[in-house]
Design a protein around this motif. Sequence first.
Motif, PDB file in Angstrom:
ATOM      1  N   CYS A  42     -53.124 -70.658 -30.741  1.00 53.66           N
ATOM      2  CA  CYS A  42     -52.102 -70.146 -29.820  1.00 53.66           C
ATOM      3  C   CYS A  42     -52.046 -71.026 -28.569  1.00 53.66           C
ATOM      4  O   CYS A  42     -53.052 -71.582 -28.142  1.00 53.66           O
ATOM      5  N   ASP A  44     -51.778 -70.052 -25.688  1.00 54.42           N
ATOM      6  CA  ASP A  44     -52.415 -69.323 -24.586  1.00 54.42           C
ATOM      7  C   ASP A  44     -53.478 -70.189 -23.887  1.00 54.42           C
ATOM      8  O   ASP A  44     -54.364 -70.740 -24.548  1.00 54.42           O
ATOM      9  N   ALA A  67     -48.526 -67.784 -30.632  1.00 54.51           N
ATOM     10  CA  ALA A  67     -49.064 -66.898 -31.686  1.00 54.51           C
ATOM     11  C   ALA A  67     -49.490 -67.628 -32.954  1.00 54.51           C
ATOM     12  O   ALA A  67     -49.484 -67.042 -34.032  1.00 54.51           O
ATOM     13  N   HIS A  98     -55.952 -64.846 -31.386  1.00 53.17           N
ATOM     14  CA  HIS A  98     -56.826 -64.181 -30.404  1.00 53.17           C
ATOM     15  C   HIS A  98     -56.337 -62.770 -30.123  1.00 53.17           C
ATOM     16  O   HIS A  98     -55.130 -62.510 -30.138  1.00 53.17           O
ATOM     17  N   CYS A 101     -53.035 -61.126 -27.851  1.00 50.21           N
ATOM     18  CA  CYS A 101     -52.042 -62.218 -27.875  1.00 50.21           C
ATOM     19  C   CYS A 101     -50.677 -61.701 -27.396  1.00 50.21           C
ATOM     20  O   CYS A 101     -50.121 -60.756 -27.965  1.00 50.21           O
ATOM     21  N   GLY A 102     -50.145 -62.342 -26.367  1.00 47.12           N
ATOM     22  CA  GLY A 102     -48.868 -61.913 -25.788  1.00 47.12           C
ATOM     23  C   GLY A 102     -47.714 -62.024 -26.769  1.00 47.12           C
ATOM     24  O   GLY A 102     -46.819 -61.181 -26.791  1.00 47.12           O
TER      25      GLY A 102
HETATM   26 CO    CO Z   1     -51.537 -65.811 -27.977  1.00 52.89          CO
END
Ligand code: CO
Length: 215
Positions: A42, A44, A67, A98, A101-102
């Motif tokens: 990801c 992130d 993602a 993870h 995850c947004g």
């Molecule tokens: Co994420």
Amino acid sequence: MNEYEKLLLQNKSWVSDKLDLDKDYFNNLADIQKPEFLWIGCSDSRVPANEITNTEPGEIFVHRNIANLVVNTDLNMLSVLKYAVEVLKVKHIIVCGHYGCGGVKAAATNHHYGMLNKWLRNIKDVYRLHNDELSKITEEELKIDALVEFNIIEQVNNLAKTSIIQKAWKKNEFPILHGCVYGLKNGILKDLIKYDRSTAMDDLYKFDFEDGLED
Ligand code: CO
């Protein structure tokens, strides 16, 4: 000094730290790239591949997107995959998602995110595929955690569906595919799934390559 200028200064101090430990550090790195791993993670900022695996530059070939998706029309991902498998000949491909995850959280809502909807649609498909299991989970955070795990497993499946991976498996046992999930709250990488050329796959996704080996 702005944030960017600060980054450049931090780079200088990192260089001098590395040279203090090994004066040939950069000479050796510049010579050859022979990583054994491809990492699909990801975007992130809290999940940096090298840092959480305690590895050095040169050890992991990295692709990251929102993602950690493996989308079969994504030329960027496919180019990275092809290069990693056929030129670098990586032994392991790791899909790392993870918890928290947004992207996964966003996909689980009905919110309209504009252009991002198209990307998140792939995660909605994972939700629909595992709706039976997910609908049994009442606590929202646990439901998202489960969707995060299902998403990782589906992306590993998606890798196995590509002609790039299937072609490699015709010739030898590598690469081995792995799915793992990272815990933002504890820093632990948890192994979820391993997929190699002996793993059973739905017949419909198998290519016989009788008509050629191009992608
Ligand atoms: Co994420």
